[in-house]
Design a protein around this motif. Structure first.
Motif, PDB file in Angstrom:
ATOM      1  N   ASP A  26      -0.920  -3.073   1.305  1.00  0.00           N
ATOM      2  CA  ASP A  26      -0.595  -2.739  -0.078  1.00  0.00           C
ATOM      3  C   ASP A  26       0.872  -3.040  -0.388  1.00  0.00           C
ATOM      4  O   ASP A  26       1.206  -3.624  -1.420  1.00  0.00           O
ATOM      5  CB  ASP A  26      -0.914  -1.273  -0.355  1.00  0.00           C
ATOM      6  CG  ASP A  26      -0.222  -0.324   0.633  1.00  0.00           C
ATOM      7  OD1 ASP A  26       0.078  -0.776   1.763  1.00  0.00           O
ATOM      8  OD2 ASP A  26       0.023   0.845   0.268  1.00  0.00           O
ATOM      9  N   LYS A  27       1.771  -2.676   0.542  1.00  0.00           N
ATOM     10  CA  LYS A  27       3.200  -2.928   0.332  1.00  0.00           C
ATOM     11  C   LYS A  27       3.519  -4.416   0.456  1.00  0.00           C
ATOM     12  O   LYS A  27       4.393  -4.939  -0.237  1.00  0.00           O
ATOM     13  CB  LYS A  27       4.030  -2.129   1.335  1.00  0.00           C
ATOM     14  CG  LYS A  27       3.973  -0.633   1.076  1.00  0.00           C
ATOM     15  CD  LYS A  27       4.955   0.121   1.961  1.00  0.00           C
ATOM     16  CE  LYS A  27       4.971   1.606   1.597  1.00  0.00           C
ATOM     17  NZ  LYS A  27       5.966   2.358   2.403  1.00  0.00           N
ATOM     18  N   ARG A  33       2.553  -5.982  -2.820  1.00  0.00           N
ATOM     19  CA  ARG A  33       3.500  -5.596  -3.863  1.00  0.00           C
ATOM     20  C   ARG A  33       4.798  -6.394  -3.754  1.00  0.00           C
ATOM     21  O   ARG A  33       5.339  -6.867  -4.760  1.00  0.00           O
ATOM     22  CB  ARG A  33       3.775  -4.091  -3.762  1.00  0.00           C
ATOM     23  CG  ARG A  33       4.458  -3.515  -4.973  1.00  0.00           C
ATOM     24  CD  ARG A  33       4.169  -2.032  -5.171  1.00  0.00           C
ATOM     25  NE  ARG A  33       4.459  -1.236  -3.996  1.00  0.00           N
ATOM     26  CZ  ARG A  33       3.565  -0.502  -3.350  1.00  0.00           C
ATOM     27  NH1 ARG A  33       2.313  -0.465  -3.744  1.00  0.00           N
ATOM     28  NH2 ARG A  33       3.915   0.210  -2.308  1.00  0.00           N
TER      29      ARG A  33
END
Length: 283
Positions: free
Chosen positions: A242-243, A246
């Motif tokens: 997820d990071k 992003r």
């Protein structure tokens, strides 16, 4: 007096030859100036001649010759009557010598020269970490940064980390955002060498968050994008998808904004050139 006048003429001719790109002639003038200055005990001028010879050798990639002349110059400056001019020239010479030794692959030797340069400049490497922000100067931060870079290149990770943290404390005290980014990137590189990926992620994440606080962040967009891409790669290694996504999305968005701004600037420049051409034609 006569020796100084003759040396000054030689140095002037050498600088003129250097400016015109005639390095062979410049070297002849500087070597003649160095001989005359040493015979006449004009130590400041001897240091200047040796420094210029060091510059020529450095620009030619001859690290051994550059080292020889910078060391010689530092000795001549030390013999000269103490003044702001001779001290400043010696400090600059030691900085150049450290840079050359880094380029020559001798980082620990460079570290020692940077230490001597810092001492000559009156810099205390521990001062930026002190409580009194008023005593932290740009000179303190510059020399401790040199020490951190050399220690890192020499594989002295603990020592380099201590220097980076010292510089970081000073940059925070001064509100120097560019310096903080430089330190966090340095700490990230050290952590990467030890495969401490969580520490790498923390350092790069902190650095990436500092870019908007720069006086002109748009001028550093490519740097910022690279930092985010590096951060995304570290998140991938850590399995934090997820990071990772992003960070990569933000990098792509910044690239698009930067490309759009460049297109607008180019279009505006072409319009201005066309208008100027039309006005000139009408005249």
């Amino acid at each position: 007096m006569f020796a100084r006048a003759r040396v000054a003429r030689r140095l002037q001719r050498g600088r003129a030859a250097s400016s015109s790109g005639d390095t062979a002639t410049a070297r002849d003038h500087y070597e003649a100036a160095l001989r005359a200055a040493r015979l006449g005990e004009a130590w400041l001028e001897a240091g200047q001649a040796a420094s210029w010879l060091g510059n020529l050798a450095r620009d030619a990639g001859d690290w051994a010759d550059a080292e020889h002349h910078y060391r010689l110059a530092a000795t001549q400056y030390k013999r000269a009557p103490r003044s702001a001019r001779s001290l400043g020239a010696r400090v600059q010479c030691l900085e150049n010598l450290g840079d050359v030794l880094l380029l020559a692959g001798r980082p620990w030797d460079a570290y020692r020269e940077f230490q001597e340069g810092a001492a000559a400049a009156g810099v205390d490497p521990a001062r930026p970490a002190g409580d009194g922000a008023g005593f932290v100067t740009r000179e303190d931060l510059r020399w401790v940064s040199h020490l951190a870079t050399a220690a890192q290149a020499a594989g002295r990770r603990k020592l380099a980390a201590e220097h980076y943290e010292t510089v970081l404390a000073g940059c925070e005290a001064r509100g120097d955002v560019a310096g903080q980014i430089m330190c966090w990137k340095g700490l990230a590189a050290l952590a990467e060498g030890m495969m401490a990926w969580n520490d790498v992620a923390h350092a790069l994440h902190t650095a990436s968050n500092l870019y908007p606080a720069l006086p002109e962040p748009e001028a550093h967009t490519r740097e910022w994008v690279q930092c985010l891409r590096d951060l995304g790669a570290v998140y991938k290694t850590l399995g934090r998808r997820d990071k990772q996504v992003r960070a990569f999305k933000l990098a792509m968005r910044l690239e698009q904004v930067d490309a759009s701004a460049r297109t607008d600037r180019d279009a505006g420049q072409r319009t201005n050139e066309t208008m100027a051409h039309d006005e000139h034609r009408d005249d």
